[in-house]
Scaffold this active site. Structure first.
Site, mmCIF file in Angstrom:
data_model
loop_
_atom_site.group_PDB
_atom_site.id
_atom_site.type_symbol
_atom_site.label_atom_id
_atom_site.label_comp_id
_atom_site.label_asym_id
_atom_site.label_seq_id
_atom_site.Cartn_x
_atom_site.Cartn_y
_atom_site.Cartn_z
ATOM 1 N N GLU A 234 4.111 50.497 23.082
ATOM 2 C CA GLU A 234 3.098 50.282 22.053
ATOM 3 C C GLU A 234 1.755 50.852 22.502
ATOM 4 O O GLU A 234 1.436 50.863 23.698
ATOM 5 C CB GLU A 234 2.958 48.778 21.766
ATOM 6 C CG GLU A 234 4.155 48.174 21.090
ATOM 7 C CD GLU A 234 4.533 48.905 19.813
ATOM 8 O OE1 GLU A 234 3.706 48.978 18.900
ATOM 9 O OE2 GLU A 234 5.661 49.427 19.733
ATOM 10 N N ARG B 252 -5.508 43.877 5.479
ATOM 11 C CA ARG B 252 -6.393 45.018 5.202
ATOM 12 C C ARG B 252 -6.352 45.482 3.744
ATOM 13 O O ARG B 252 -7.190 46.263 3.317
ATOM 14 C CB ARG B 252 -6.049 46.183 6.140
ATOM 15 C CG ARG B 252 -6.628 45.993 7.526
ATOM 16 C CD ARG B 252 -6.131 47.040 8.488
ATOM 17 N NE ARG B 252 -4.767 46.764 8.930
ATOM 18 C CZ ARG B 252 -4.010 47.634 9.593
ATOM 19 N NH1 ARG B 252 -4.480 48.830 9.877
ATOM 20 N NH2 ARG B 252 -2.788 47.304 9.974
HETATM 21 C C1 UD1 Z 1 5.397 48.703 14.748
HETATM 22 C C2 UD1 Z 1 6.120 49.138 16.015
HETATM 23 C C3 UD1 Z 1 5.564 50.478 16.484
HETATM 24 C C4 UD1 Z 1 5.704 51.515 15.381
HETATM 25 C C5 UD1 Z 1 5.042 51.000 14.101
HETATM 26 C C6 UD1 Z 1 5.336 51.937 12.965
HETATM 27 C C7 UD1 Z 1 6.677 47.069 17.128
HETATM 28 C C8 UD1 Z 1 6.349 46.155 18.234
HETATM 29 N N1 UD1 Z 1 5.918 48.132 17.021
HETATM 30 O O1 UD1 Z 1 4.041 48.502 15.098
HETATM 31 O O2 UD1 Z 1 6.270 50.903 17.621
HETATM 32 O O3 UD1 Z 1 5.105 52.730 15.771
HETATM 33 O O4 UD1 Z 1 5.565 49.706 13.746
HETATM 34 O O5 UD1 Z 1 4.644 51.527 11.835
HETATM 35 O O6 UD1 Z 1 7.625 46.832 16.395
HETATM 36 N N2 UD1 Z 1 6.481 42.116 10.439
HETATM 37 C C9 UD1 Z 1 7.126 40.960 10.086
HETATM 38 N N3 UD1 Z 1 7.057 39.886 10.935
HETATM 39 C C10 UD1 Z 1 6.377 39.936 12.106
HETATM 40 C C11 UD1 Z 1 5.736 41.144 12.455
HETATM 41 C C12 UD1 Z 1 5.807 42.217 11.610
HETATM 42 O O7 UD1 Z 1 7.738 40.870 9.035
HETATM 43 O O8 UD1 Z 1 6.381 38.920 12.819
HETATM 44 C C13 UD1 Z 1 6.541 43.260 9.533
HETATM 45 C C14 UD1 Z 1 5.176 43.576 8.952
HETATM 46 O O9 UD1 Z 1 5.010 42.933 7.706
HETATM 47 C C15 UD1 Z 1 5.204 45.071 8.812
HETATM 48 C C16 UD1 Z 1 6.172 45.528 9.882
HETATM 49 O O10 UD1 Z 1 6.923 44.400 10.250
HETATM 50 O O11 UD1 Z 1 5.704 45.486 7.575
HETATM 51 C C17 UD1 Z 1 5.485 46.175 11.061
HETATM 52 O O12 UD1 Z 1 4.674 45.237 11.679
HETATM 53 P P1 UD1 Z 1 3.306 45.619 12.365
HETATM 54 O O13 UD1 Z 1 2.748 44.445 13.009
HETATM 55 O O14 UD1 Z 1 2.468 46.378 11.399
HETATM 56 O O15 UD1 Z 1 3.794 46.614 13.505
HETATM 57 P P2 UD1 Z 1 2.938 47.761 14.156
HETATM 58 O O16 UD1 Z 1 1.939 47.159 15.064
HETATM 59 O O17 UD1 Z 1 2.479 48.708 13.142
#
Ligand code: UD1
Ligand code: CA
Length: 459
Positions: free
Chosen positions: A155, A17
């Site tokens: 979630e 985004r």
């Molecule tokens: C996550 C949380 C949610 C919380 C929110 C807060 C989970 C399942 N959910 O959701 O409860 O309210 O954060 O912002 O954890 N990332 C990785 N590798 C991956 C996936 C994610 O490095 O495989 C990193 C992303 O770059 C990001 C962060 O983890 O910086 C959060 O990932 P994102 O997918 O945005 O989680 P949310 O859906 O926002």
């Protein structure tokens, strides 16, 4: 004594985004790539053992933070899977593990230290930083039992209508018992709406086995703000700027209009200094007391003494003594070192040059690779011709010299102490101390010339 905590920072996501060719976590907030700011916050919280989980543009993220070990997550299979990439580097680690994201740069170090402390106090297996949100859409919701004990996190995409009404959210930053974290990460499954390995899914598993989970509520929900697009990037910058301005105003700095002052956090500003609109104080800048800066000044890596006035100017990696005035419209480039009580006026550029105390260079001047003594008057339009197309050469103007207007000093050349250079001279040879250098064509006046030209004889 409790074992010191380690930290895992998740930064493998692409950040689509942002619509950027640069990895999201490298976009700067307050003059620092957001992931570097997260690392700095974690360090300030007192944690030294830090691991970054990288994926998209991992090499660039690693290059931006060469001292922080990076672990590569090849495929982004969820936050639980991301943390699990640190299983090997943290094998045998017995202490608590702080988990946070590379795109949430606004957590205060006090909050991060606070969750670790609270976690230790509560002897919890997992402690999540929670926040209250008026509009919790998009976040994981905190589920508690009637007694207020944390049961787990659901979630948005998996939540029932009733669960969606919960306004206490998961900020995504936690403290876990290290060994239990990696033990229970082996048990989570991608059995959910996003088919991802959710990190919060370890909470109910821990609780079912009799361990306890705790919630650590952050007062100002804005701390937990994550950056996903450029609108949020600007919002985060505004929050950070507000904090920095507040800090320096409370230290005794006047800001005529705080919303028009931009600060990096690696800077310092002395008491009773006044900042006018359009001032940008960038990293590594130190401003003394009682200065007047602005309007429209950018300072980068620059040290300024006390009682200095700078107006409409750009100063990069320069040093300015006390009681000196700079500008309006001056440009001090790297290596410009200006003494006390000097006047560097309008349209003056100084590069890699020292200027002694009480020297005046008031208008339209270029000083490059020069050493200018104290008490020198550099006349309007003076230029040091420091470059012959191949090499740069130095100009020396000794103490008390007077350089007449529109002089060109062709380097290498030395103007002796107390010497004069006549206005309009092109000086190619040294001028001895107390001497006069004059180097220009003699003037010839032709009597009645216009009359003769009109009669067809322009000689
Ligand atoms: C996550 C949380 C949610 C919380 C929110 C807060 C989970 C399942 N959910 O959701 O409860 O309210 O954060 O912002 O954890 N990332 C990785 N590798 C991956 C996936 C994610 O490095 O495989 C990193 C992303 O770059 C990001 C962060 O983890 O910086 C959060 O990932 P994102 O997918 O945005 O989680 P949310 O859906 O926002
Ligand atoms: Ca997110």
């Amino acid at each position: 004594m409790a074992v010191e905590a380690a930290a895992v920072i998740l930064a493998a996501g692409q950040g689509t985004r942002m619509r950027s060719s640069m990895a999201k976590v490298l976009h700067p907030v307050g003059g620092l790539p957001m992931v570097a700011r997260v690392v700095a916050n974690v360090k300030k919280a007192g944690l030294d053992s830090i691991y970054l989980v990288v994926g998209h543009q991992g090499d660039k993220v690693q290059a931006a933070l060469p001292d922080i070990p990076c672990v590569v997550q090849e495929q982004q299979l969820g936050t639980g899977h991301a943390v699990d990439q640190c299983r090997e580097v943290l094998a045998g680690f017995k202490g608590p593990v702080l988990v946070t994201y590379g795109d949430t740069p606004l957590f205060r170090p006090e909050t991060l230290a606070g969750v670790v402390e609270y976690h230790n106090q509560q002897q919890a297996a997992a402690t999540v930083i929670t926040a209250h949100m008026e509009d919790p859409a998009g976040y994981g919701r905190i589920k508690r039992d009637a007694a207020g004990r944390v049961l787990g996190i659901v979630e948005q995409k998996d939540a029932t209508a009733a669960e969606q009404l919960i306004q206490e959210i998961n900020t995504g930053t936690y403290c876990f018992d290290g060994p239990l974290l990696f033990q229970y990460l082996q048990r989570i499954t991608p059995d959910n709406a996003q088919a991802e390995y959710y990190l919060p899914d370890v909470l109910p598993l821990l609780i079912a086995d009799g361990y306890s989970a705790a919630g650590f509520a952050v007062e100002d929900a804005r701390e937990s703000m994550g950056i996903n697009d450029r609108v949020q990037l600007a919002e985060a910058e505004a929050i950070l700027q507000e904090r920095l301005r507040r800090h320096w105003m409370l230290q005794g700095v006047t800001m005529i209009d705080p919303t028009q002052v931009w600060l990096d956090d690696d800077c310092s500003i002395g008491q009773d200094t006044v900042l006018y609109p359009g001032v940008h104080v960038q990293a590594g800048t130190v401003i003394g007391r009682g200065c007047t800066i602005g309007p429209n000044v950018r300072l980068q890596g620059t040290a300024i003494g006390d009682g200095v006035t700078v107006e409409q100017a750009v100063l990069t990696e320069a040093r300015v003594g006390s009681e000196t005035t700079i500008g309006p419209f001056a440009y001090l480039r790297p290596g410009a070192v200006i003494g006390d009580r000097c006047r560097i006026g309008d349209f003056v550029e100084v590069k890699n040059s020292t200027v002694g105390d009480d020297t005046s260079a008031a208008h339209h001047i270029y000083l490059g690779d020069a050493h200018v003594g104290h008490g020198v008057n550099v006349g309007c339009g003076t230029i040091t011709a420091n470059y012959d197309g191949r090499v740069k050469s130095r100009t020396t103007i000794e103490d008390g010299a007077f350089i007449g207007s529109n002089s060109c000093l062709v380097a290498p050349v030395t103007i002796g102490s107390g010497a004069f250079v006549a206005a309009g001279s092109t000086i190619t040879e040294d001028v001895p101390p107390e001497g006069l250098g004059i180097a220009r064509g003699r003037q010839v006046n032709k009597e009645s010339w216009t009359k003769r030209r009109s009669q067809g004889d322009p000689k």
